[in-house]
Scaffold this motif. Structure first.
Motif, PDB file in Angstrom:
ATOM      1  N   ILE B  14      19.771  17.664 -24.112  1.00  0.00           N
ATOM      2  CA  ILE B  14      18.656  16.678 -24.490  1.00  0.00           C
ATOM      3  C   ILE B  14      18.649  15.579 -23.751  1.00  0.00           C
ATOM      4  N   ARG B  16      21.192  14.568 -21.639  1.00  0.00           N
ATOM      5  CA  ARG B  16      21.204  14.769 -20.058  1.00  0.00           C
ATOM      6  C   ARG B  16      19.855  14.919 -19.476  1.00  0.00           C
ATOM      7  N   ALA B  17      18.924  15.693 -20.242  1.00  0.00           N
ATOM      8  CA  ALA B  17      17.613  15.989 -19.783  1.00  0.00           C
ATOM      9  C   ALA B  17      16.642  14.510 -19.673  1.00  0.00           C
ATOM     10  N   LEU B  18      17.015  13.723 -20.752  1.00  0.00           N
ATOM     11  CA  LEU B  18      16.089  12.422 -20.838  1.00  0.00           C
ATOM     12  C   LEU B  18      16.437  11.573 -19.903  1.00  0.00           C
ATOM     13  N   PRO B  20      17.539  10.938 -16.771  1.00  0.00           N
ATOM     14  CA  PRO B  20      17.149  10.469 -15.551  1.00  0.00           C
ATOM     15  C   PRO B  20      15.756   9.813 -15.667  1.00  0.00           C
ATOM     16  N   GLY B  21      14.929  10.248 -16.243  1.00  0.00           N
ATOM     17  CA  GLY B  21      13.411  10.000 -16.225  1.00  0.00           C
ATOM     18  C   GLY B  21      13.334   8.741 -16.945  1.00  0.00           C
ATOM     19  N   ALA B  24      14.762   6.135 -14.458  1.00  0.00           N
ATOM     20  CA  ALA B  24      13.612   5.952 -13.313  1.00  0.00           C
ATOM     21  C   ALA B  24      12.464   5.139 -13.823  1.00  0.00           C
ATOM     22  N   ALA B  25      11.956   4.927 -15.137  1.00  0.00           N
ATOM     23  CA  ALA B  25      10.909   4.458 -15.598  1.00  0.00           C
ATOM     24  C   ALA B  25      11.353   2.974 -15.827  1.00  0.00           C
ATOM     25  N   PHE B 104       8.776  18.711 -25.788  1.00  0.00           N
ATOM     26  CA  PHE B 104       7.859  17.750 -25.458  1.00  0.00           C
ATOM     27  C   PHE B 104       8.253  17.309 -23.985  1.00  0.00           C
ATOM     28  N   GLY B 105       7.244  16.934 -23.282  1.00  0.00           N
ATOM     29  CA  GLY B 105       7.261  16.510 -21.825  1.00  0.00           C
ATOM     30  C   GLY B 105       7.702  15.007 -21.697  1.00  0.00           C
ATOM     31  N   ILE B 106       8.320  14.648 -20.668  1.00  0.00           N
ATOM     32  CA  ILE B 106       8.749  13.260 -20.361  1.00  0.00           C
ATOM     33  C   ILE B 106       7.555  12.275 -20.614  1.00  0.00           C
ATOM     34  N   GLY B 107       6.461  12.629 -20.090  1.00  0.00           N
ATOM     35  CA  GLY B 107       5.300  11.826 -20.120  1.00  0.00           C
ATOM     36  C   GLY B 107       4.787  11.647 -21.657  1.00  0.00           C
ATOM     37  N   MET B 110       7.078   8.971 -22.887  1.00  0.00           N
ATOM     38  CA  MET B 110       6.828   7.609 -22.258  1.00  0.00           C
ATOM     39  C   MET B 110       5.923   6.903 -22.902  1.00  0.00           C
TER      40      MET B 110
END
Lengths: 501, 235
Positions: B14, B16-18, B20-21, B24-25, B104-107, B110
């Motif tokens: 989890i 690892r997936a969270l 980068p986004g 980037a934000a 959940f999606g990254i959006g 955020m």
């Protein structure tokens, strides 16, 4: 006929006892005469009437009034014949003789009557003792009864033994009908039905039969039909029958209660399992799904800002997690198949070394960098079973080891054999499992207490166990060979393999 | 908006997936795998927001929240299973600021992060007059306009609106609403909260049957959103 009548073996016990009493009643005064004579001759004591009175007394106590009267008369004649002047003749000596005779007869009547009462009371006490010991035996056996049929059979046997030889128990069926314990429908059927429907506790019917209702939680459960014996101790018999019926009713109630408890326990166990399955689904499915969703949406939103390595990593994690999900679904399907008993293992000859090679290949693909060493003699015999199931069973144990053992440690996979069995084992250098929990690691959804690791649904080892057992094998968990880590063994008996072939 | 984030999650995949986004934000991202380490890290570092997974190996995520709340008011966003309402409410009542339901999606994450970070800023700079979507509010004069039309809110509705606008984008539990509107000590039925929210919706929503400002979080509470902000986040 006369010879038959004289043969004492054909007499009833009562007649025998009367005959015995008569014989003893004749002997006693003779004995008294001898004793009186001896006392007179050697000790110069003259108390003949006393010694004869003793013989009458004894006859009365032992055999009751009638024998005592006969004895009294006989004693009087002997007394008169031998001991009163003139001796050895019958002679009326006057009022003294009349008095002696009256005393003998009076004693016989009085003591005989008392002895008779005593006799009756003793017989009654004996009946009571018999009833109570019978009741005790029945109540002890009732406590051991494990099924209703047995309890009712015991009631029937108990009443027959303790109270009346004619006793039959009928079970009341769910539809309100009745059936005998051994026989089918009986000639009492209609009477019994009417009795059950009437709701009465007890009723006397034809030919001296009495029906007694046995209720459990208020509902008719069985009917006892018995023929009370005429006469003696009928009050005690009634109470004994009541008590035995109560005992049987309590036993039935206990059995029904414990059966309900078993059902409730089973429901509770199903519930626990369902809860475990739900929480496992929620964790083991949501985590990979979250990873996939997050990675995919990140790529969608920020993809152009990521460098190629980051993009590749996110894509790889999507693929890995999708594969993980697929494995979970596979596991749950396997478990469902096992639970439903739908698993039909093939019975082929399995080359264990081939199975080990396949496992090693799959581990290398899934967890590159982990080391798996195979320790098996080249001559390990083939076993009979389903190669694919065995491979999955071994792989699940190896994956469990991969999860729990340190990343740089070695996992060993081996086989050994004797004339009787082939044993496969997987050993790791992880933290191991406390002895108290070792037998539970094969349970569904089991996770070690206080474990740091929350990976996996807790299904892998349960599936291994299910597959191995489906192939007539056994599983067990042990300490690692040098005292640390975990060793899981599968054992397949070779004779079973030969019989199967 | 940027800041330092701490992710408390025992699932490496989890994180690892969270990561980068979030990077980037514009966020800085640290992560820890268990509750004890989380409490130490929170105490040592100055984070702008903390993301806590409720399922931790060594202790309950709710305990981490309760313990952290003893000394810090850093916004906390909880990651929890979708159907665990009880758990969500408990976490929120213990002081978590918001939650994201797995998966959940990254959006979504955020948007929650932006909301909790903005709430913090909004509290610092509380304004008397504000404009959200079609809504213009003047708190000191107790007036408000819905799409240019004058509407009169009751004192309670105004207090509720005040609580909502101080937490734009963030969820408010029934308990928090009761505390804000009636005062914390009073025992108030959930039904009263529903009625009050319903009344407020009648006044502020263009279409009360399909609310665009006051969104229901089933089983948990309500969320007041800025329609412009939310549409930007969900894209």
């Amino acid at each position: 006929m006369i010879r038959d009548a004289l043969d004492w073996r054909t007499w009833s016990p009562k007649t025998r006892r009367q005959a015995l009493g008569l014989a003893v009643g004749l002997m006693l005064p003779l004995g008294s005469a001898l004793i009186a004579n001896a006392l007179d001759t050697y000790l110069d004591v003259r108390a003949p009437s006393m010694t004869f009175l003793v013989s009458v007394l004894l006859a009365a106590i032992w055999f009751g009034r009638r024998i005592a009267l006969a004895t009294a008369l006989f004693a009087f004649f002997i007394y008169n014949f031998y001991l009163t002047e003139p001796r050895n003749t019958f002679g009326f000596a006057g009022w003294e003789d009349v008095l002696t005779l009256l005393i003998f007869v009076g004693t016989a009547v009085l003591i005989g009557g008392l002895a008779g009462n005593l006799h009756d009371q003793r017989a009654r006490a004996q009946t009571q003792v018999q009833i109570f010991s019978g009741l005790f035996a029945v109540s002890r056996d009732m406590a051991d009864q494990r099924d209703e049929e047995g309890a009712l059979a015991l009631l029937e046997a108990g009443v027959r033994q303790v109270v009346a030889p004619s006793a039959v128990v009928f079970a009341v069926t769910a539809d309100g009908g009745v059936r005998g314990l051994e026989r089918g429908p009986s000639d009492m059927d209609s009477v019994l039905r009417v009795f059950v429907e009437s709701g009465a506790a007890t009723v006397d019917v034809s030919r001296g039969w009495r029906l007694q209702m046995l209720r459990v939680s208020g509902a008719p459960a069985a009917v006892l039909a018995w023929q009370p014996l005429a006469g003696a101790a009928s009050a005690e018999h009634n109470i004994a029958v009541q008590l035995m019926v109560e005992l049987a009713a309590n036993t039935l109630e206990r059995l029904r209660y414990s059966r309900r408890q078993v059902e409730l326990d089973a429901i509770a166990a199903t519930d626990t399992l369902r809860t475990a399955l739900m929480s496992s689904m929620s964790h083991d499915f949501r985590t990979p799904l979250s990873t996939i969703l997050t990675s995919a949406s990140s790529l969608q939103t920020y993809g152009d800002q990521f460098n190629p390595a980051t993009r590749a990593d996110l894509l790889a994690s999507i693929q890995e997690e999708a594969e993980r999900l697929n494995r979970f679904i596979g596991n749950i399907l396997d478990m469902t198949r096992l639970d439903a008993g739908a698993l039909k293992p093939r019975a082929d000859w399995i080359d264990l070394l081939e199975v080990f090679d396949n496992v090693k290949e799959r581990v290398a693909k899934r967890s590159p960098g982990r080391s798996l060493r195979i320790v098996a003699p080249a001559a390990v015999p083939a076993i009979r079973g389903d190669a694919l199931l065995l491979e999955q069973a071994v792989l699940n144990v190896v994956e469990n080891a991969l999860v729990h053992a340190p990343a740089d440690s070695e996992i060993r996979l081996g086989a050994e054999y004797s004339e009787r069995a082939v044993r496969l084992w997987v050993e790791d250098d992880g933290p191991g499992v406390p002895a108290s929990e070792r037998s539970q690691i094969f349970d569904k959804f089991h996770r070690l207490k206080g474990t740091q690791n929350t990976q996996g649904a807790g299904l892998g080892l349960a599936i291994s166990k299910g597959f191995v057992e489906a192939m007539q094998g056994g599983v067990r968990a042990l300490n690692g060979s040098d005292g640390r880590g975990l060793r899981v063994e599968f054992e397949f008996p070779l004779h079973a393999a030969l019989e199967n072939s | 908006m940027t800041g330092r984030l701490l992710i408390v999650d025992d699932e490496p995949q989890i994180v690892r997936a969270l990561r980068p986004g979030l990077l980037a934000a514009g966020y800085e991202v640290d992560s820890v795998g268990d509750g004890r380490e989380a409490l130490q890290t929170i105490a040592a570092g100055a984070y702008d927001a903390i993301i806590v997974d409720l399922g931790l190996p060594d202790m309950d995520g709710k305990d981490v929240i309760a313990r952290a709340r003893e000394w810090t008011d850093t916004p906390i966003v909880v990651l929890s299973a979708r159907h665990a309402e009880e758990e969500k409410i408990a976490a929120l009542d213990l002081g978590a600021n918001d939650f994201v339901a797995k998966p959940f999606g990254i959006g979504e994450l955020m948007a929650r992060l932006r909301a909790v970070l903005r709430v913090r800023g909004a509290r610092a700079a509380m304004t008397d007059k504000m404009s959200i979507g079609h809504l213009d509010i003047d708190f000191s004069n107790r007036r408000m306009k819905v799409a240019g039309k004058e509407v009169r809110p009751s004192p309670r509705e105004l207090r509720l609106l005040r609580a909502f606008t101080q937490h734009i984008g963030a969820v408010l539990t029934h308990k928090q609403i009761v505390a804000a509107v009636w005062g914390g000590d009073e025992h108030v039925e959930t039904q009263f909260v529903r009625v009050l929210v319903g009344n407020l919706r009648q006044k502020v929503e263009i279409d009360p049957a399909r609310p665009s400002l006051i969104i229901t979080e089933p089983g948990v509470g309500y969320r007041f959103i800025d329609p412009n902000e939310e549409s930007a986040a969900s894209s």
